[in-house]
Design a protein around this motif. Structure first.
Motif, mmCIF file in Angstrom:
data_model
loop_
_atom_site.group_PDB
_atom_site.id
_atom_site.type_symbol
_atom_site.label_atom_id
_atom_site.label_comp_id
_atom_site.label_asym_id
_atom_site.label_seq_id
_atom_site.Cartn_x
_atom_site.Cartn_y
_atom_site.Cartn_z
ATOM 1 N N THR A 48 0.830 -1.204 0.000
ATOM 2 C CA THR A 48 0.000 0.000 0.000
ATOM 3 C C THR A 48 0.868 1.259 0.000
ATOM 4 N N SER A 49 0.280 2.346 -0.454
ATOM 5 C CA SER A 49 0.976 3.641 -0.440
ATOM 6 C C SER A 49 -0.027 4.756 -0.660
ATOM 7 N N THR A 50 0.216 5.889 -0.036
ATOM 8 C CA THR A 50 -0.492 7.118 -0.398
ATOM 9 C C THR A 50 0.512 8.093 -1.005
ATOM 10 N N ARG A 51 1.514 8.494 -0.215
ATOM 11 C CA ARG A 51 2.456 9.543 -0.638
ATOM 12 C C ARG A 51 3.336 9.128 -1.803
ATOM 13 N N THR A 52 3.860 7.928 -1.755
ATOM 14 C CA THR A 52 4.802 7.535 -2.815
ATOM 15 C C THR A 52 4.078 7.472 -4.149
ATOM 16 N N ARG A 99 7.721 -0.303 -5.355
ATOM 17 C CA ARG A 99 7.587 -0.510 -3.900
ATOM 18 C C ARG A 99 7.356 -1.998 -3.691
ATOM 19 N N HIS A 126 14.484 3.201 2.127
ATOM 20 C CA HIS A 126 13.464 4.114 1.616
ATOM 21 C C HIS A 126 14.199 5.400 1.175
ATOM 22 N N GLN A 129 12.367 8.779 0.657
ATOM 23 C CA GLN A 129 11.955 9.436 1.898
ATOM 24 C C GLN A 129 13.127 10.200 2.506
ATOM 25 N N MET A 224 3.857 -1.610 7.359
ATOM 26 C CA MET A 224 2.483 -1.482 6.870
ATOM 27 C C MET A 224 1.812 -2.815 6.559
ATOM 28 N N ASP A 263 7.390 10.524 8.772
ATOM 29 C CA ASP A 263 7.275 10.328 7.319
ATOM 30 C C ASP A 263 5.873 9.927 6.881
ATOM 31 N N MET A 264 4.982 9.624 7.828
ATOM 32 C CA MET A 264 3.613 9.210 7.552
ATOM 33 C C MET A 264 3.623 7.871 6.757
ATOM 34 N N PRO A 265 2.611 7.017 6.872
ATOM 35 C CA PRO A 265 1.375 7.218 7.627
ATOM 36 C C PRO A 265 1.611 7.182 9.144
ATOM 37 N N ARG A 291 7.556 15.340 -0.534
ATOM 38 C CA ARG A 291 7.782 14.136 -1.343
ATOM 39 C C ARG A 291 7.672 14.494 -2.820
HETATM 40 N N1 CP Z 1 6.114 7.835 3.668
HETATM 41 C C1 CP Z 1 5.599 7.053 2.708
HETATM 42 O O1 CP Z 1 6.329 6.349 1.980
HETATM 43 O O2 CP Z 1 4.250 7.141 2.571
HETATM 44 P P1 CP Z 1 3.368 6.070 1.799
HETATM 45 O O3 CP Z 1 3.628 4.730 2.436
HETATM 46 O O4 CP Z 1 1.952 6.517 1.937
HETATM 47 O O5 CP Z 1 3.812 6.044 0.353
#
Ligand code: CP
Length: 311
Positions: A48-52, A99, A126, A129, A224, A263-265, A291
């Protein structure tokens, strides 16, 4: 061909070059709207990912190119050989960002690809990041970033590994305030261990780590793919209990003049006390926004290395 599996093979000058490009585009985005015109980036995700995902896709769009999302489980990566699928991909795109669960799969992708490959986070590294993190630190530190100090509290993982590498390259003072006998689990890397030993980066005392630091940083304690996995509940519960003394909290940092990073999440109430996320000292959302800008600097630099864009 240059790839970006981690930051080990980059010189400090190259890292600074990428960060300078990121800053330059961030300041004048309109001037770079055609930089990657007609180029595509395949964005392959096993996790899963949001930012990347969002930052790479938007970066490609804003630079005049195109990001193609490839989900591992709904593409034929799930049923064919990774080398076959990669070789095909690399004949249709100018770069691949992946990823993955395992760094060994990233190495297979780099071996089969005819275009540059970027590590979008695996169990060991990473790098995107870490570039973002230092870009953010540079924006919130007066003077040479080599004079800055950052305390990473929590658990050693892919994020702290990449911080150790980039801080070593740039001469930034890093303190890893993590449990004793933190064996790093699957994220352990001999080169990172050597840096931590040589630089004396580690302390088991989170208070010693944050004392006098310009930045404090934390990351999730549980990767995650395990966080919501019922098969890992017992292991997760034990880890959360062990890690609570390393929570980034008001009690830990007090009123110190420090910038707070993550770095979130975010997992509220675990690695970071909820109140600190929106504390006036927090740069967490600015860091996450960066990012996008860091990806642009990286894409520009890496595609130039491959003669895909003019110098
Ligand atoms: N920090 C980071 O990589 O965020 P995601 O896991 O949402 O991509």
């Amino acid at each position: 061909m240059r790839h970006l599996p981690h930051l080990k093979d980059l010189s400090s000058a190259e890292i600074k070059d990428i960060l300078q490009r990121a800053s330059t585009i961030k300041q004048s985005p309109a001037e770079y709207r055609s930089l990657l015109a007609a180029h595509s980036l395949a964005m392959l995700f096993q996790k899963t990912s949001t930012r990347t995902r969002v930052s790479f896709e938007v970066a490609m769009t804003e630079l005049g190119g195109h990001g193609v999302y490839v989900d591992w489980t709904t593409s034929n990566f799930v049923l064919s050989g990774i080398e076959h699928e990669t070789e095909y991909l690399s004949r249709n795109v100018s770069g691949i960002m992946a990823r993955l669960l395992h760094h060994s799969d990233l190495q297979k992708i780099m071996g089969a690809s005819q275009v540059p490959v970027i590590n979008g986070c695996d169990e060991k590294f990473h790098p995107c990041q870490a570039l973002t993190d230092v870009l953010t630190m540079m924006e919130h530190f007066d003077g040479d970033i080599a004079n800055a100090s950052i305390a990473y509290v929590g658990i050693q993982n892919n994020v702290s590994n990449s911080m150790a590498i980039i801080c070593d390259k740039l001469g930034i003072d890093l303190r890893l305030g993590t449990p004793p006998a933190d064996d790093n689990g699957e994220s352990r890397d001999a080169d990172v261990d050597a840096i931590i030993d040589r630089r004396g980066y580690h302390t088991a005392d989170p208070r010693e780590a944050v004392d006098g630091a310009d930045f404090v940083y934390t990351d999730t304690w549980i990767d995650m793919q395990y966080f919501n996995n019922p098969d890992h509940k017992e292991e997760n519960d034990a880890k959360l209990k062990k890690m609570m003394p390393y929570q980034l909290s008001r009690s830990l940092i007090g009123d110190a003049d420090v910038r707070i990073m993550h770095d979130m999440p975010i997992h509220d109430g675990f690695e970071i006390e909820t109140e600190l996320v929106r504390d006036p000292r927090s740069v967490i959302y600015l860091q996450a926004e960066n990012r996008l800008h860091a990806q642009k600097g990286l894409l520009w630099w890496l595609f130039e290395q491959a003669d895909l864009v003019g110098k």
